[in-house]
Design a protein around this motif. Structure first.
Motif, short mmCIF file in Angstrom:
data_model
loop_
_atom_site.label_atom_id
_atom_site.label_comp_id
_atom_site.label_asym_id
_atom_site.label_seq_id
_atom_site.Cartn_x
_atom_site.Cartn_y
_atom_site.Cartn_z
N LYS A 88 6.62 2.86 0.37
CA LYS A 88 5.27 3.32 0.66
C LYS A 88 5.02 4.78 0.33
O LYS A 88 4.03 5.36 0.72
CB LYS A 88 4.96 3.08 2.14
N VAL A 105 1.42 10.21 -1.21
CA VAL A 105 1.72 10.63 -2.58
C VAL A 105 2.04 12.12 -2.55
O VAL A 105 1.25 12.92 -2.05
CB VAL A 105 0.53 10.36 -3.52
N ARG A 123 -3.19 3.68 -4.54
CA ARG A 123 -2.76 3.76 -3.13
C ARG A 123 -2.99 2.43 -2.41
O ARG A 123 -2.22 2.07 -1.53
CB ARG A 123 -3.48 4.89 -2.41
N ASP A 161 -6.38 6.74 -8.55
CA ASP A 161 -5.44 7.05 -7.48
C ASP A 161 -5.79 6.24 -6.23
O ASP A 161 -4.89 5.74 -5.55
CB ASP A 161 -5.46 8.54 -7.17
N ASP A 162 -7.07 6.07 -5.93
CA ASP A 162 -7.48 5.23 -4.79
C ASP A 162 -7.01 3.80 -5.00
O ASP A 162 -6.50 3.16 -4.07
CB ASP A 162 -9.00 5.26 -4.61
N GLN A 208 0.84 -1.19 0.00
CA GLN A 208 0.00 0.00 0.00
C GLN A 208 0.87 1.24 0.00
O GLN A 208 1.89 1.30 0.69
CB GLN A 208 -0.91 0.03 1.21
N VAL A 209 0.48 2.23 -0.80
CA VAL A 209 1.17 3.51 -0.84
C VAL A 209 0.54 4.38 0.25
O VAL A 209 -0.67 4.61 0.24
CB VAL A 209 1.03 4.17 -2.22
N LYS A 210 1.34 4.83 1.18
CA LYS A 210 0.84 5.61 2.31
C LYS A 210 0.81 7.11 2.02
O LYS A 210 0.01 7.83 2.59
CB LYS A 210 1.68 5.36 3.56
#
Length: 91
Positions: A77, A9, A38, A34-35, A5-7
């Motif tokens: 992340k 941006v 992420r 984008d959701d 998961q990207v925390k």
């Protein structure tokens, strides 16, 4: 590739200007993608891929068949979005 998961941006000023110029429908779709990004930057629906040549180290994912988001992983992340647009952003 393992899902991460990207925390966070980061958005460059160039990305934000390009985003504001997009049609509203593409802006809305970009927020949805984008959701997804992420949650899993390698979700197959995004068609995330590494770029080559002068853009080595940069990645892209698809908003739709025409629009792409250019980004770079800062760490596992955290990413920075550089640009959004059609394939012309690769130049």
């Amino acid at each position: 590739m393992q899902s991460v998961q990207v925390k966070f941006v980061h958005f460059t000023p160039h990305f934000l200007r390009s985003f504001q110029k997009l049609p509203r429908s593409i802006q809305t779709l970009t927020k949805k993608k984008d959701d997804w990004f992420r949650n899993d930057p390698f979700d197959t629906r995004l068609r995330t891929h590494k770029l080559k040549g002068e853009l080595t180290g940069v990645w892209a994912y698809s908003v739709n068949q025409e629009y792409r988001v250019l980004f770079r992983f800062l760490n596992g992340k955290e990413v920075v979005y550089y640009d959004i647009g059609t394939h012309n952003i690769y130049r």
